[in-house]
Every structure is written in C-alpha cells, then in structure tokens.
Design a protein around this motif. Sequence first.
Motif, PDB file in Angstrom:
ATOM      1  N   LYS A  67      -0.193   6.009  32.649  1.00  0.00           N
ATOM      2  CA  LYS A  67       0.060   7.346  32.103  1.00  0.00           C
ATOM      3  C   LYS A  67      -1.226   8.144  31.954  1.00  0.00           C
ATOM      4  O   LYS A  67      -1.246   9.350  32.191  1.00  0.00           O
ATOM      5  N   GLU A  68      -2.302   7.474  31.551  1.00  0.00           N
ATOM      6  CA  GLU A  68      -3.592   8.161  31.428  1.00  0.00           C
ATOM      7  C   GLU A  68      -4.043   8.684  32.788  1.00  0.00           C
ATOM      8  O   GLU A  68      -4.585   9.792  32.891  1.00  0.00           O
ATOM      9  N   TYR A  69      -3.824   7.917  33.826  1.00  0.00           N
ATOM     10  CA  TYR A  69      -4.186   8.348  35.178  1.00  0.00           C
ATOM     11  C   TYR A  69      -3.404   9.612  35.549  1.00  0.00           C
ATOM     12  O   TYR A  69      -3.972  10.598  36.018  1.00  0.00           O
ATOM     13  N   TYR A  70      -2.100   9.595  35.305  1.00  0.00           N
ATOM     14  CA  TYR A  70      -1.276  10.778  35.595  1.00  0.00           C
ATOM     15  C   TYR A  70      -1.702  11.971  34.740  1.00  0.00           C
ATOM     16  O   TYR A  70      -1.701  13.113  35.204  1.00  0.00           O
ATOM     17  N   ASN A 111     -12.575  12.315  38.713  1.00  0.00           N
ATOM     18  CA  ASN A 111     -13.280  11.736  39.859  1.00  0.00           C
ATOM     19  C   ASN A 111     -13.744  10.304  39.587  1.00  0.00           C
ATOM     20  O   ASN A 111     -13.654   9.438  40.460  1.00  0.00           O
ATOM     21  N   MET A 112     -14.223  10.058  38.374  1.00  0.00           N
ATOM     22  CA  MET A 112     -14.696   8.712  38.042  1.00  0.00           C
ATOM     23  C   MET A 112     -13.546   7.715  37.993  1.00  0.00           C
ATOM     24  O   MET A 112     -13.699   6.566  38.404  1.00  0.00           O
ATOM     25  N   ARG A 113     -12.403   8.145  37.515  1.00  0.00           N
ATOM     26  CA  ARG A 113     -11.241   7.255  37.502  1.00  0.00           C
ATOM     27  C   ARG A 113     -10.707   7.045  38.918  1.00  0.00           C
ATOM     28  O   ARG A 113     -10.281   5.953  39.262  1.00  0.00           O
ATOM     29  N   GLU A 114     -10.724   8.083  39.710  1.00  0.00           N
ATOM     30  CA  GLU A 114     -10.246   7.964  41.096  1.00  0.00           C
ATOM     31  C   GLU A 114     -11.146   7.045  41.913  1.00  0.00           C
ATOM     32  O   GLU A 114     -10.677   6.335  42.797  1.00  0.00           O
ATOM     33  N   HIS A 115     -12.430   7.058  41.624  1.00  0.00           N
ATOM     34  CA  HIS A 115     -13.407   6.279  42.387  1.00  0.00           C
ATOM     35  C   HIS A 115     -14.036   5.191  41.513  1.00  0.00           C
ATOM     36  O   HIS A 115     -15.217   4.886  41.636  1.00  0.00           O
ATOM     37  N   GLU A 116     -13.220   4.585  40.657  1.00  0.00           N
ATOM     38  CA  GLU A 116     -13.728   3.634  39.682  1.00  0.00           C
ATOM     39  C   GLU A 116     -14.446   2.444  40.305  1.00  0.00           C
ATOM     40  O   GLU A 116     -15.426   1.953  39.744  1.00  0.00           O
ATOM     41  N   ILE A 117     -14.008   1.991  41.442  1.00  0.00           N
ATOM     42  CA  ILE A 117     -14.660   0.837  42.070  1.00  0.00           C
ATOM     43  C   ILE A 117     -16.106   1.157  42.401  1.00  0.00           C
ATOM     44  O   ILE A 117     -17.010   0.367  42.107  1.00  0.00           O
ATOM     45  N   TYR A 119     -17.973   3.321  40.933  1.00  0.00           N
ATOM     46  CA  TYR A 119     -18.704   3.425  39.664  1.00  0.00           C
ATOM     47  C   TYR A 119     -18.991   2.051  39.071  1.00  0.00           C
ATOM     48  O   TYR A 119     -20.086   1.812  38.561  1.00  0.00           O
ATOM     49  N   TYR A 120     -18.032   1.146  39.150  1.00  0.00           N
ATOM     50  CA  TYR A 120     -18.283  -0.203  38.643  1.00  0.00           C
ATOM     51  C   TYR A 120     -19.364  -0.915  39.451  1.00  0.00           C
ATOM     52  O   TYR A 120     -20.086  -1.752  38.923  1.00  0.00           O
ATOM     53  N   LYS A 121     -19.478  -0.563  40.727  1.00  0.00           N
ATOM     54  CA  LYS A 121     -20.532  -1.135  41.569  1.00  0.00           C
ATOM     55  C   LYS A 121     -21.868  -0.423  41.389  1.00  0.00           C
ATOM     56  O   LYS A 121     -22.853  -0.792  42.004  1.00  0.00           O
ATOM     57  N   GLY A 122     -21.874   0.645  40.567  1.00  0.00           N
ATOM     58  CA  GLY A 122     -23.105   1.388  40.322  1.00  0.00           C
ATOM     59  C   GLY A 122     -23.433   2.387  41.416  1.00  0.00           C
ATOM     60  O   GLY A 122     -24.569   2.837  41.534  1.00  0.00           O
ATOM     61  N   LYS A 123     -22.418   2.785  42.201  1.00  0.00           N
ATOM     62  CA  LYS A 123     -22.650   3.667  43.345  1.00  0.00           C
ATOM     63  C   LYS A 123     -21.882   4.986  43.252  1.00  0.00           C
ATOM     64  O   LYS A 123     -21.637   5.637  44.259  1.00  0.00           O
ATOM     65  N   GLY A 124     -21.510   5.396  42.036  1.00  0.00           N
ATOM     66  CA  GLY A 124     -20.783   6.650  41.867  1.00  0.00           C
ATOM     67  C   GLY A 124     -21.692   7.850  42.042  1.00  0.00           C
ATOM     68  O   GLY A 124     -22.899   7.765  41.822  1.00  0.00           O
ATOM     69  N   TRP A 125     -21.104   8.980  42.426  1.00  0.00           N
ATOM     70  CA  TRP A 125     -21.883  10.205  42.642  1.00  0.00           C
ATOM     71  C   TRP A 125     -22.572  10.681  41.371  1.00  0.00           C
ATOM     72  O   TRP A 125     -23.664  11.208  41.412  1.00  0.00           O
ATOM     73  N   LYS A 126     -21.911  10.524  40.261  1.00  0.00           N
ATOM     74  CA  LYS A 126     -22.493  10.926  38.971  1.00  0.00           C
ATOM     75  C   LYS A 126     -22.621   9.689  38.085  1.00  0.00           C
ATOM     76  O   LYS A 126     -22.187   9.681  36.935  1.00  0.00           O
ATOM     77  N   GLN A 127     -23.215   8.666  38.633  1.00  0.00           N
ATOM     78  CA  GLN A 127     -23.326   7.386  37.949  1.00  0.00           C
ATOM     79  C   GLN A 127     -23.940   7.535  36.555  1.00  0.00           C
ATOM     80  O   GLN A 127     -23.519   6.882  35.616  1.00  0.00           O
ATOM     81  N   SER A 134     -20.711   8.990  22.243  1.00  0.00           N
ATOM     82  CA  SER A 134     -20.313   9.934  21.187  1.00  0.00           C
ATOM     83  C   SER A 134     -21.023   9.504  19.915  1.00  0.00           C
ATOM     84  O   SER A 134     -21.874   8.616  19.935  1.00  0.00           O
ATOM     85  N   ASP A 135     -20.646  10.097  18.809  1.00  0.00           N
ATOM     86  CA  ASP A 135     -21.301   9.776  17.536  1.00  0.00           C
ATOM     87  C   ASP A 135     -21.207   8.302  17.163  1.00  0.00           C
ATOM     88  O   ASP A 135     -22.117   7.749  16.574  1.00  0.00           O
ATOM     89  N   ASN A 136     -20.068   7.667  17.504  1.00  0.00           N
ATOM     90  CA  ASN A 136     -19.900   6.285  17.059  1.00  0.00           C
ATOM     91  C   ASN A 136     -19.392   5.316  18.122  1.00  0.00           C
ATOM     92  O   ASN A 136     -18.883   4.259  17.797  1.00  0.00           O
ATOM     93  N   SER A 137     -19.520   5.684  19.393  1.00  0.00           N
ATOM     94  CA  SER A 137     -19.125   4.743  20.438  1.00  0.00           C
ATOM     95  C   SER A 137     -19.792   5.087  21.767  1.00  0.00           C
ATOM     96  O   SER A 137     -20.260   6.210  21.974  1.00  0.00           O
ATOM     97  N   ILE A 138     -19.816   4.092  22.619  1.00  0.00           N
ATOM     98  CA  ILE A 138     -20.233   4.287  24.003  1.00  0.00           C
ATOM     99  C   ILE A 138     -19.092   3.747  24.851  1.00  0.00           C
ATOM    100  O   ILE A 138     -18.610   2.632  24.624  1.00  0.00           O
ATOM    101  N   THR A 139     -18.644   4.546  25.799  1.00  0.00           N
ATOM    102  CA  THR A 139     -17.531   4.137  26.642  1.00  0.00           C
ATOM    103  C   THR A 139     -17.768   4.592  28.064  1.00  0.00           C
ATOM    104  O   THR A 139     -18.547   5.509  28.310  1.00  0.00           O
ATOM    105  N   ASP A 140     -17.083   3.948  28.998  1.00  0.00           N
ATOM    106  CA  ASP A 140     -17.150   4.436  30.375  1.00  0.00           C
ATOM    107  C   ASP A 140     -15.936   5.325  30.636  1.00  0.00           C
ATOM    108  O   ASP A 140     -15.007   5.370  29.834  1.00  0.00           O
ATOM    109  N   ALA A 141     -15.960   6.029  31.746  1.00  0.00           N
ATOM    110  CA  ALA A 141     -14.925   7.034  32.036  1.00  0.00           C
ATOM    111  C   ALA A 141     -13.544   6.434  32.294  1.00  0.00           C
ATOM    112  O   ALA A 141     -12.561   7.157  32.299  1.00  0.00           O
TER     113      ALA A 141
END
Length: 188
Positions: A67-70, A111-117, A119-127, A134-141
């Motif tokens: 659902k998040e993807y949609y 874009n990061m979710r569409e090309h997640e592989i 990004y996980y390999k460290g080769k995303g356009w906006k890596q 944020s103020d109290n967490s670090i998360t990936d896209a």
Amino acid sequence: MEESNELRYMSLSETKKWMRAVIEESKEILRMNDRHLMLMSAYFGSQGSNSSAKSEMESIRELLGIKEYYFIIALNKSREWLEELIVFYPHLKSIKDQLDNKIKFIKEVRNMREHEIEYYKGKGWKQQDFLYKSDNSITDATSTVINDGAYLVGGRISVQEALSLFESFYPLITQKLNDFYMEPPNSI
C-alpha cells in the motif's frame, strides 16, 4: 473535441483520479496500521503466544508495504498531472505550491523505492539522500517510521498530512472537472 480541450480534460481527469488514489491509499494505510497496532498490543500483552495474531500482524506488515508503494506512486502521479493541469489553470498553481511545501521529497522517495536495489547496493542516483535524519530517527527511503502518531513513509512523507491536503484539494479539482463538462464546445 479539439486537441487543447482533450489535453485540458485529460489533465483534469487524471489529476482527479490520482488525487483520489492518494486519499484511498492513505485511509487504507492508516486503517491497516491501527489494526496492526491493536494486534501488537494484544499479542505482547498476552501471556503466551497467539499464532493467529502473529500471522495477521505479518500479513498486515506485508500489505502495508504494498500500500505504501501505491501511495507513493499516487502522490507522484498526482504531482505530475497537477503540473500539466496548471498549464490550463494557472491559478491552481497554489495547490501545487502547497503540496511541494508540505510534502517534500515525493519524487525522491518514489524514485528511491522504485530503484531500491540500486540504493541498497550503494549505486543510487541520489545515494547521499537515501538515509534521512529527523529529530529522533534515521531511516532509509524504503522504511516506515511512526513518530508521535505520524505515519512517515520513507521516514519523511506523512500519510496523515497527505490525506488532509488531498481531501482539501479533491473537491476543487472535482468542481473544475464538473465545470469543464458544462462548458459549451470550443470555449477554450
């Protein structure tokens, strides 16, 4: 219908459709998350395991990811069609401005979710932007954070904020489309 009227109709119709998709996906994400939280509370509050609750929680987590993807796709498509719409209705630029000011990173998270592989390999356009602090967490896209009740897709896009905005935008676009239907032919 002449070409400019066809494009105007298409921009109205598609903007309306994708805005509705944002509303529907937002509501479903929040509904499913409420169910998930209720199950978690019951599961961890009980003495002993409840395999039925555990199974349902796992199912909901998977479905929430879908659902998040949609949701992200619908947000991005809404924004893209809104850009086309303001060619014909420049006064609606304020809607796009509100969207861009209140819900940042739509295109980036999409874009990061569409090309997640990549990004996980460290080769995303906006890596360098894949991780978000944020103020109290670090998360990936590709992750979700629930912070002070806010359901944050990619750690940065609030489902509640999107729902609120799009519920206010949708009637305006619906009215524009209804007005379009009432115009005499070739009135542009």
